[in-house]
Design a protein around this motif. Structure first.
Motif, PDB file in Angstrom:
ATOM      1  N   LEU A  68      46.555  48.034   3.443  1.00 14.19           N
ATOM      2  CA  LEU A  68      47.617  48.604   4.282  1.00 14.19           C
ATOM      3  C   LEU A  68      47.178  49.951   4.855  1.00 14.19           C
ATOM      4  O   LEU A  68      47.368  50.220   6.054  1.00 14.19           O
ATOM      5  N   VAL A  69      46.582  50.784   4.003  1.00 12.29           N
ATOM      6  CA  VAL A  69      46.120  52.102   4.456  1.00 12.29           C
ATOM      7  C   VAL A  69      45.009  51.954   5.491  1.00 12.29           C
ATOM      8  O   VAL A  69      44.991  52.655   6.506  1.00 12.29           O
ATOM      9  N   ASP A  70      44.064  51.030   5.249  1.00 14.82           N
ATOM     10  CA  ASP A  70      42.970  50.803   6.200  1.00 14.82           C
ATOM     11  C   ASP A  70      43.504  50.356   7.563  1.00 14.82           C
ATOM     12  O   ASP A  70      43.008  50.789   8.611  1.00 14.82           O
ATOM     13  N   LEU A  71      44.491  49.490   7.525  1.00 13.98           N
ATOM     14  CA  LEU A  71      45.098  48.995   8.760  1.00 13.98           C
ATOM     15  C   LEU A  71      45.755  50.139   9.544  1.00 13.98           C
ATOM     16  O   LEU A  71      45.569  50.276  10.761  1.00 13.98           O
ATOM     17  N   CYS A  72      46.504  50.972   8.841  1.00  9.21           N
ATOM     18  CA  CYS A  72      47.164  52.114   9.487  1.00  9.21           C
ATOM     19  C   CYS A  72      46.146  53.148   9.941  1.00  9.21           C
ATOM     20  O   CYS A  72      46.272  53.735  11.029  1.00  9.21           O
ATOM     21  N   TYR A  73      45.131  53.365   9.115  1.00 10.47           N
ATOM     22  CA  TYR A  73      44.104  54.362   9.404  1.00 10.47           C
ATOM     23  C   TYR A  73      43.370  54.039  10.701  1.00 10.47           C
ATOM     24  O   TYR A  73      43.180  54.908  11.567  1.00 10.47           O
ATOM     25  N   ALA A  74      42.986  52.773  10.855  1.00  9.44           N
ATOM     26  CA  ALA A  74      42.297  52.354  12.079  1.00  9.44           C
ATOM     27  C   ALA A  74      43.222  52.432  13.293  1.00  9.44           C
ATOM     28  O   ALA A  74      42.792  52.770  14.399  1.00  9.44           O
ATOM     29  N   THR A  75      44.506  52.135  13.082  1.00  9.12           N
ATOM     30  CA  THR A  75      45.473  52.137  14.177  1.00  9.12           C
ATOM     31  C   THR A  75      45.727  53.540  14.718  1.00  9.12           C
ATOM     32  O   THR A  75      46.110  53.699  15.885  1.00  9.12           O
ATOM     33  N   VAL A  76      45.508  54.550  13.906  1.00 12.47           N
ATOM     34  CA  VAL A  76      45.695  55.933  14.351  1.00 12.47           C
ATOM     35  C   VAL A  76      44.710  56.295  15.466  1.00 12.47           C
ATOM     36  O   VAL A  76      45.047  57.046  16.383  1.00 12.47           O
ATOM     37  N   THR A  77      43.491  55.764  15.397  1.00  8.34           N
ATOM     38  CA  THR A  77      42.448  56.180  16.339  1.00  8.34           C
ATOM     39  C   THR A  77      42.013  55.099  17.332  1.00  8.34           C
ATOM     40  O   THR A  77      41.831  55.384  18.514  1.00  8.34           O
ATOM     41  N   VAL A  78      41.851  53.861  16.866  1.00  6.13           N
ATOM     42  CA  VAL A  78      41.228  52.825  17.698  1.00  6.13           C
ATOM     43  C   VAL A  78      42.012  52.512  18.973  1.00  6.13           C
ATOM     44  O   VAL A  78      41.405  52.436  20.050  1.00  6.13           O
ATOM     45  N   PRO A  79      43.337  52.302  18.947  1.00  5.50           N
ATOM     46  CA  PRO A  79      44.050  52.014  20.204  1.00  5.50           C
ATOM     47  C   PRO A  79      43.865  53.102  21.265  1.00  5.50           C
ATOM     48  O   PRO A  79      43.740  52.790  22.454  1.00  5.50           O
ATOM     49  N   PHE A 102      47.687  64.636  12.195  1.00  5.56           N
ATOM     50  CA  PHE A 102      48.494  64.512  10.974  1.00  5.56           C
ATOM     51  C   PHE A 102      48.290  63.151  10.312  1.00  5.56           C
ATOM     52  O   PHE A 102      48.001  63.057   9.120  1.00  5.56           O
ATOM     53  N   PHE A 103      48.458  62.084  11.084  1.00 11.72           N
ATOM     54  CA  PHE A 103      48.359  60.742  10.502  1.00 11.72           C
ATOM     55  C   PHE A 103      46.918  60.401  10.108  1.00 11.72           C
ATOM     56  O   PHE A 103      46.698  59.653   9.147  1.00 11.72           O
ATOM     57  N   LEU A 104      45.947  60.954  10.827  1.00 11.06           N
ATOM     58  CA  LEU A 104      44.556  60.742  10.464  1.00 11.06           C
ATOM     59  C   LEU A 104      44.287  61.254   9.055  1.00 11.06           C
ATOM     60  O   LEU A 104      43.723  60.540   8.215  1.00 11.06           O
ATOM     61  N   HIS A 105      44.742  62.479   8.768  1.00 15.47           N
ATOM     62  CA  HIS A 105      44.503  63.073   7.449  1.00 15.47           C
ATOM     63  C   HIS A 105      45.450  62.505   6.396  1.00 15.47           C
ATOM     64  O   HIS A 105      45.102  62.448   5.219  1.00 15.47           O
ATOM     65  N   PHE A 106      46.623  62.080   6.826  1.00 12.47           N
ATOM     66  CA  PHE A 106      47.566  61.476   5.885  1.00 12.47           C
ATOM     67  C   PHE A 106      46.998  60.184   5.305  1.00 12.47           C
ATOM     68  O   PHE A 106      46.967  59.988   4.081  1.00 12.47           O
ATOM     69  N   PHE A 107      46.516  59.299   6.168  1.00 10.82           N
ATOM     70  CA  PHE A 107      45.982  58.025   5.695  1.00 10.82           C
ATOM     71  C   PHE A 107      44.601  58.177   5.055  1.00 10.82           C
ATOM     72  O   PHE A 107      44.269  57.454   4.105  1.00 10.82           O
ATOM     73  N   TRP A 149      50.682  58.831  -1.940  1.00 10.64           N
ATOM     74  CA  TRP A 149      51.355  59.144  -0.678  1.00 10.64           C
ATOM     75  C   TRP A 149      51.814  60.599  -0.644  1.00 10.64           C
ATOM     76  O   TRP A 149      51.695  61.279   0.386  1.00 10.64           O
ATOM     77  N   ALA A 150      52.357  61.091  -1.765  1.00 10.95           N
ATOM     78  CA  ALA A 150      52.914  62.449  -1.804  1.00 10.95           C
ATOM     79  C   ALA A 150      51.831  63.515  -1.632  1.00 10.95           C
ATOM     80  O   ALA A 150      51.984  64.444  -0.825  1.00 10.95           O
ATOM     81  N   ILE A 151      50.740  63.386  -2.389  1.00  6.73           N
ATOM     82  CA  ILE A 151      49.651  64.372  -2.291  1.00  6.73           C
ATOM     83  C   ILE A 151      49.056  64.357  -0.886  1.00  6.73           C
ATOM     84  O   ILE A 151      48.771  65.415  -0.306  1.00  6.73           O
ATOM     85  N   SER A 152      48.881  63.171  -0.326  1.00  5.86           N
ATOM     86  CA  SER A 152      48.316  63.051   1.018  1.00  5.86           C
ATOM     87  C   SER A 152      49.224  63.677   2.063  1.00  5.86           C
ATOM     88  O   SER A 152      48.749  64.296   3.024  1.00  5.86           O
ATOM     89  N   PHE A 153      50.528  63.536   1.865  1.00  9.65           N
ATOM     90  CA  PHE A 153      51.485  64.134   2.798  1.00  9.65           C
ATOM     91  C   PHE A 153      51.350  65.656   2.809  1.00  9.65           C
ATOM     92  O   PHE A 153      51.268  66.283   3.879  1.00  9.65           O
ATOM     93  N   PHE A 154      51.309  66.264   1.623  1.00  6.34           N
ATOM     94  CA  PHE A 154      51.196  67.717   1.548  1.00  6.34           C
ATOM     95  C   PHE A 154      49.833  68.196   2.045  1.00  6.34           C
ATOM     96  O   PHE A 154      49.732  69.254   2.682  1.00  6.34           O
ATOM     97  N   SER A 156      48.084  66.778   4.419  1.00  9.42           N
ATOM     98  CA  SER A 156      48.124  66.683   5.868  1.00  9.42           C
ATOM     99  C   SER A 156      49.011  67.762   6.483  1.00  9.42           C
ATOM    100  O   SER A 156      48.683  68.325   7.534  1.00  9.42           O
ATOM    101  N   ILE A 157      50.126  68.066   5.824  1.00 11.98           N
ATOM    102  CA  ILE A 157      51.024  69.113   6.311  1.00 11.98           C
ATOM    103  C   ILE A 157      50.304  70.461   6.351  1.00 11.98           C
ATOM    104  O   ILE A 157      50.442  71.236   7.310  1.00 11.98           O
ATOM    105  N   ILE A 158      49.513  70.752   5.323  1.00 13.32           N
ATOM    106  CA  ILE A 158      48.764  72.010   5.291  1.00 13.32           C
ATOM    107  C   ILE A 158      47.772  72.066   6.450  1.00 13.32           C
ATOM    108  O   ILE A 158      47.624  73.097   7.118  1.00 13.32           O
ATOM    109  N   GLN A 159      47.089  70.940   6.703  1.00 12.92           N
ATOM    110  CA  GLN A 159      46.147  70.899   7.817  1.00 12.92           C
ATOM    111  C   GLN A 159      46.842  71.168   9.153  1.00 12.92           C
ATOM    112  O   GLN A 159      46.318  71.879  10.016  1.00 12.92           O
TER     113      GLN A 159
END
Length: 312
Positions: A68-79, A102-107, A149-154, A156-159
């Motif tokens: 699921l993460v890989d799918l979302c991760y690729a979707t952030v940039t490839v389209p 944000f979503f790049l670093h989140f995923f 998910w929680a650690i990744s959110f924080f 990404s927010i810092i970035q």
């Protein structure tokens, strides 16, 4: 968070592969095929794990989340990369750029921590097999996923907060395929020394902690394997961990090279970035299915059931 209110630059131009315009159609078709394979491959794993009862264990639970993460991760940039191949401007608004970052670093952060959790799962399975079901129960798995998910959110927010402190006065050409920290920092007209330290420390903290957990997990696994003195057990344990080690190497290597250094652009950065944002999400389903008989059997069973339902 409105990024444009305090900056003169309202949009950026992504240069991408500006040096190879004649290859744009070929690269577009190649990347489109890869993205379709990423989408179908990861979706197949998610659906198979969900519907096949034999895969309802912690190991495959985290594997489906990785897909699921890989799918979302690729979707952030490839389209966006595909759209830029067909566009003459290749522009992206400032707010869209920050959203993509944000979503790049989140995923990416989620995948980093998730791979570490999967290493711990293999440690428990191999070193404490009799207690595996009780230790890695459904409640624990869900809490570990929440932590990812929680650690990744924080993270990404810092970035994002640090990126929004940068001031852009021009030029606005990003020498990259997508918006990321280093390409943006290079364009900043403000002092980035403190912000750069925060960037590296933020990414470094997650990387170091994940690396330590991975190291301890595999040290424990190797120690258990050496004590087993069983060719059958040795082969099974090695086969179980080999796929995970390959994925960890493919993902962590490029990420460490890109993010654990100052904001200096290198010619190889584009190739490395394409590798961990596009190639790794493509290879993960292949690696796990080709090296795992149980997953291959479950996929065949899942596809067989669907075909039988259509015939009925």
């Amino acid at each position: 968070m409105n990024f444009t209110n305090q900056h003169k630059v309202l949009e950026f131009t992504l240069l991408g592969l500006a040096n190879f315009p004649k290859l744009s159609i070929v690269l577009f078709l190649l990347l489109l095929i890869i993205y379709v394979l990423i989408f179908l491959g990861n979706l197949l794993i998610i659906v198979t794990v969900h519907f096949e009862a034999r895969l309802h264990s912690a190991m495959y639970y985290f594997l489906s989340r990785l897909s699921l993460v890989d799918l979302c991760y690729a979707t952030v940039t490839v389209p966006k990369i595909l759209a830029d191949f067909l566009s003459k401007t290749n522009t992206i608004s400032s707010n869209s750029c920050i959203t993509q970052l944000f979503f790049l670093h989140f995923f990416a952060g989620t995948e980093c921590i998730l791979l570490t959790v999967m290493a711990y799962d293999r440690y428990v399975a191999i070193c404490h097999p009799l207690r595996y079901s009780s230790i890695m129960n459904k409640t624990v798995c869900r809490w570990l996923e929440f932590v990812c998910w929680a650690i990744s959110f924080f993270h990404s927010i810092i970035q994002i907060i640090m990126t929004c402190q940068l001031k852009f006065c021009g030029p606005n050409q990003i020498d990259h395929f997508f918006c990321d920290i280093h390409p943006l920092s290079v364009l900043a007209c403000s002092d980035i020394s403190i912000i750069e330290i925060v960037f590296v420390a933020n990414s470094g903290l997650i990387s170091v902690l994940c690396f330590l957990v991975l190291l301890m997990s595999y040290m424990g696994i190797i120690n258990t394997i050496l004590k087993a003195r069983s060719d059958k057990g040795l082969g099974k344990a090695f086969s179980t961990c080999a796929s995970h080690l390959i994925v960890v190497t493919l993902f962590f290597g490029p990420c460490v090279f890109i993010y654990l250094r100052p904001s200096v652009s290198y010619a190889v950065d584009k190739m490395v970035s394409i590798f961990y944002t596009v190639v790794t999400p493509l290879l993960n389903p292949i690696i796990y299915t080709l090296r795992n008989k149980e997953v291959k059997t479950a996929i065949k069973s899942c596809l067989g059931k669907k075909l039988l339902r259509r015939e009925d």
